[in-house]
Enzyme design. Structure first.
Site, PDB file in Angstrom:
ATOM      1  N   GLN A 193      59.147  54.659   6.181  1.00 14.45           N
ATOM      2  CA  GLN A 193      58.272  54.372   6.923  1.00 14.45           C
ATOM      3  C   GLN A 193      58.432  52.859   7.646  1.00 14.45           C
ATOM      4  OE1 GLN A 193      53.871  53.153   4.913  1.00 14.45           O
ATOM      5  NE2 GLN A 193      55.242  53.444   3.226  1.00 14.45           N
ATOM      6  N   ASN A 194      60.252  52.839   7.908  1.00 14.53           N
ATOM      7  CA  ASN A 194      60.369  51.585   8.556  1.00 14.53           C
ATOM      8  C   ASN A 194      61.227  52.126   9.850  1.00 14.53           C
ATOM      9  OD1 ASN A 194      59.478  49.998   6.045  1.00 14.53           O
ATOM     10  ND2 ASN A 194      61.741  49.725   4.999  1.00 14.53           N
ATOM     11  N   HIS A 225      57.639  56.831  10.865  1.00 16.16           N
ATOM     12  CA  HIS A 225      56.672  56.345  12.408  1.00 16.16           C
ATOM     13  C   HIS A 225      57.984  56.052  13.177  1.00 16.16           C
ATOM     14  CE1 HIS A 225      53.899  54.342   8.513  1.00 16.16           C
ATOM     15  NE2 HIS A 225      54.053  55.712   8.891  1.00 16.16           N
ATOM     16  N   CYS A 278      59.415  58.899  27.239  1.00 17.46           N
ATOM     17  CA  CYS A 278      58.553  58.792  28.694  1.00 17.46           C
ATOM     18  C   CYS A 278      57.899  58.970  28.307  1.00 17.46           C
ATOM     19  CB  CYS A 278      59.654  59.260  29.429  1.00 17.46           C
ATOM     20  SG  CYS A 278      58.824  59.784  31.866  1.00 17.46           S
ATOM     21  N   CYS A 322      62.188  54.534  32.643  1.00 23.72           N
ATOM     22  CA  CYS A 322      62.879  56.162  32.729  1.00 23.72           C
ATOM     23  C   CYS A 322      63.329  56.322  33.814  1.00 23.72           C
ATOM     24  CB  CYS A 322      61.791  57.625  32.302  1.00 23.72           C
ATOM     25  SG  CYS A 322      63.202  58.697  32.238  1.00 23.72           S
ATOM     26  N   SER A 352      53.328  48.495   0.402  1.00 19.32           N
ATOM     27  CA  SER A 352      51.987  48.044  -0.400  1.00 19.32           C
ATOM     28  C   SER A 352      51.239  49.834  -0.145  1.00 19.32           C
ATOM     29  CB  SER A 352      51.270  47.338   0.921  1.00 19.32           C
ATOM     30  OG  SER A 352      50.800  48.148   2.354  1.00 19.32           O
TER      31      SER A 352
HETATM   32  P1  OAD Z   1      53.383  46.237   4.087  1.00 16.25           P
HETATM   33  O1  OAD Z   1      53.635  45.019   4.804  1.00 16.25           O
HETATM   34  O2  OAD Z   1      51.640  47.077   4.237  1.00 16.25           O
HETATM   35  O3  OAD Z   1      53.636  45.795   2.471  1.00 16.25           O
HETATM   36  C1  OAD Z   1      55.001  45.347   2.442  1.00 16.25           C
HETATM   37  C2  OAD Z   1      55.386  45.299   0.652  1.00 16.25           C
HETATM   38  O4  OAD Z   1      56.060  45.062   0.278  1.00 16.25           O
HETATM   39  C3  OAD Z   1      54.220  44.899  -0.032  1.00 16.25           C
HETATM   40  O5  OAD Z   1      53.523  45.891  -0.923  1.00 16.25           O
HETATM   41  C4  OAD Z   1      55.295  43.694  -0.976  1.00 16.25           C
HETATM   42  O6  OAD Z   1      54.876  43.145  -1.803  1.00 16.25           O
HETATM   43  C5  OAD Z   1      56.186  44.941  -1.110  1.00 16.25           C
HETATM   44  N1  OAD Z   1      57.531  43.247  -1.364  1.00 16.25           N
HETATM   45  C6  OAD Z   1      57.708  41.959   0.056  1.00 16.25           C
HETATM   46  N2  OAD Z   1      59.366  42.415  -0.826  1.00 16.25           N
HETATM   47  C7  OAD Z   1      59.019  42.669  -0.910  1.00 16.25           C
HETATM   48  C8  OAD Z   1      60.801  42.938  -1.543  1.00 16.25           C
HETATM   49  N3  OAD Z   1      61.677  42.133  -1.183  1.00 16.25           N
HETATM   50  N4  OAD Z   1      61.046  43.803  -2.193  1.00 16.25           N
HETATM   51  C9  OAD Z   1      60.506  44.952  -2.091  1.00 16.25           C
HETATM   52  N5  OAD Z   1      59.016  44.718  -1.838  1.00 16.25           N
HETATM   53  C10 OAD Z   1      59.395  43.560  -1.413  1.00 16.25           C
HETATM   54  O7  OAD Z   1      54.574  47.856   4.448  1.00 16.25           O
HETATM   55  P2  OAD Z   1      54.629  49.192   4.515  1.00 16.25           P
HETATM   56  O8  OAD Z   1      53.594  49.107   3.341  1.00 16.25           O
HETATM   57  O9  OAD Z   1      55.548  49.119   5.001  1.00 16.25           O
HETATM   58  O10 OAD Z   1      53.201  51.672  10.293  1.00 16.25           O
HETATM   59  O11 OAD Z   1      53.367  49.164   5.687  1.00 16.25           O
HETATM   60  C11 OAD Z   1      53.611  50.171   5.946  1.00 16.25           C
HETATM   61  C12 OAD Z   1      52.711  50.415   7.581  1.00 16.25           C
HETATM   62  O12 OAD Z   1      52.114  49.355   8.119  1.00 16.25           O
HETATM   63  C13 OAD Z   1      54.408  50.542   8.094  1.00 16.25           C
HETATM   64  O13 OAD Z   1      55.148  51.514   8.109  1.00 16.25           O
HETATM   65  C14 OAD Z   1      53.348  49.942   9.691  1.00 16.25           C
HETATM   66  C15 OAD Z   1      52.635  49.296   9.464  1.00 16.25           C
HETATM   67  O14 OAD Z   1      51.072  48.953  10.553  1.00 16.25           O
HETATM   68  C16 OAD Z   1      53.657  51.638  11.440  1.00 16.25           C
HETATM   69  O15 OAD Z   1      54.277  50.533  12.512  1.00 16.25           O
HETATM   70  C17 OAD Z   1      52.907  52.824  11.690  1.00 16.25           C
END
Ligand code: OAD
Length: 248
Positions: A101-102, A119, A127, A148, A189
């Site tokens: 998702q990163n 994502h 563009c 662009c 998360s």
């Molecule tokens: P979140 O910020 O929702 O969650 C991050 C998760 O990483 C949490 O469960 C933390 O407990 C965990 N965490 C923190 N530090 C850590 C570490 N050192 N090692 C392992 N885990 C750790 O991020 P995402 O789940 O990626 O979408 O969020 C999903 C999507 O929501 C993203 O891709 C983004 C956001 O809005 C878009 O930009 C479209």
């Protein structure tokens, strides 16, 4: 937490299909703030407020300033041991896919090649007029919003809330989730769909699921193994354990 884990009951072998699903937590140890953790705010805005088509229509400059700020942060960071461990799986396991998702490009910079970016990617722009995708915009941007070569305004090549994921990416990720034997879910998360349902697809289809996260998530009750700890500390040992069982 070393990450070395007893996976002997998982039935893994050299023909096992291994998938990894990552979220922002995997890059947290690089110094990139997660979305829902401390430091997830920019100025006074939450990600959900700015990562939307309506926000961009209303104020493209503001949204681009946020993305350019994030591009600057990510460009200055290096992949951590979790990114490198995942690259070892990509290099050594014959059937492998990383679903991320990163958007920070750190998996690509660590050398992982078989990956689906659900994502999008902060370092690509698209563009609005001709649809061309560019990945060579300077960091920081000299002009905000950027344009662009055709004169049209560029937008970040990111999937925003309310938008559909790229069809190919979602198909590849869903198929891999259904077909894999093991899914490792690290640093997410597990609340944003459809990524959050990939481990459940895997589980329903009979795969084992391992979660790596310092905290419990809504997924935790469903996984076979929850490894409590930071991805950079847990993933290298976990990957060693997987490779021991899957190496021919
Ligand atoms: P979140 O910020 O929702 O969650 C991050 C998760 O990483 C949490 O469960 C933390 O407990 C965990 N965490 C923190 N530090 C850590 C570490 N050192 N090692 C392992 N885990 C750790 O991020 P995402 O789940 O990626 O979408 O969020 C999903 C999507 O929501 C993203 O891709 C983004 C956001 O809005 C878009 O930009 C479209």
């Amino acid at each position: 937490m070393s990450g070395a884990a007893d996976l002997s009951s998982f039935g893994l072998g050299s023909d096992s299909f291994i998938t990894v699903l990552t979220g922002a937590g995997v890059s947290a140890e690089c110094g990139i703030p997660t979305f829902r953790g401390a430091g997830g705010l920019w100025r006074t805005y939450r990600a959900e407020e700015l990562a939307r088509p309506e926000a961009f229509r209303e104020d493209p400059r503001l949204v681009w300033e946020w993305y350019d700020y994030r591009r600057g942060i990510c460009a200055g960071k290096q992949p951590n041991p979790a990114h490198h461990a995942i690259t070892r799986l990509d290099e050594k396991v014959s059937d492998f896919l990383l679903i991320t998702q990163n958007v920070d490009n750190l998996h690509g910079r660590a050398g992982t090649r078989r990956l689906v970016e659900l994502h999008g990617n902060l370092f690509r722009a698209r563009c609005l007029d001709c649809g061309a995708v560019t990945s060579d915009l300077p960091v920081p941007l000299p002009e905000i919003p950027p344009h662009c070569t055709c004169g049209g305004m560029l937008r970040p090549d990111i999937v925003w809330f309310g938008e559909a994921l790229p069809e190919k990416a979602i198909r590849e990720a869903s198929e891999a989730s259904r077909d894999c034997d093991l899914m490792v879910v690290a640093g997410t998360s597990a609340v944003v769909q459809p990524a959050a349902s990939m481990p459940l697809l895997a589980k329903q289809a009979g795969a084992h699921v391992i979660e790596v996260n310092p905290d419990p998530t809504p997924l935790t009750p469903y996984v076979d193994l929850h490894l409590e700890g930071k991805a950079g500390e847990v993933m290298p040992g976990l990957v060693d354990s997987i490779l021991e069982l899957t190496s021919p």
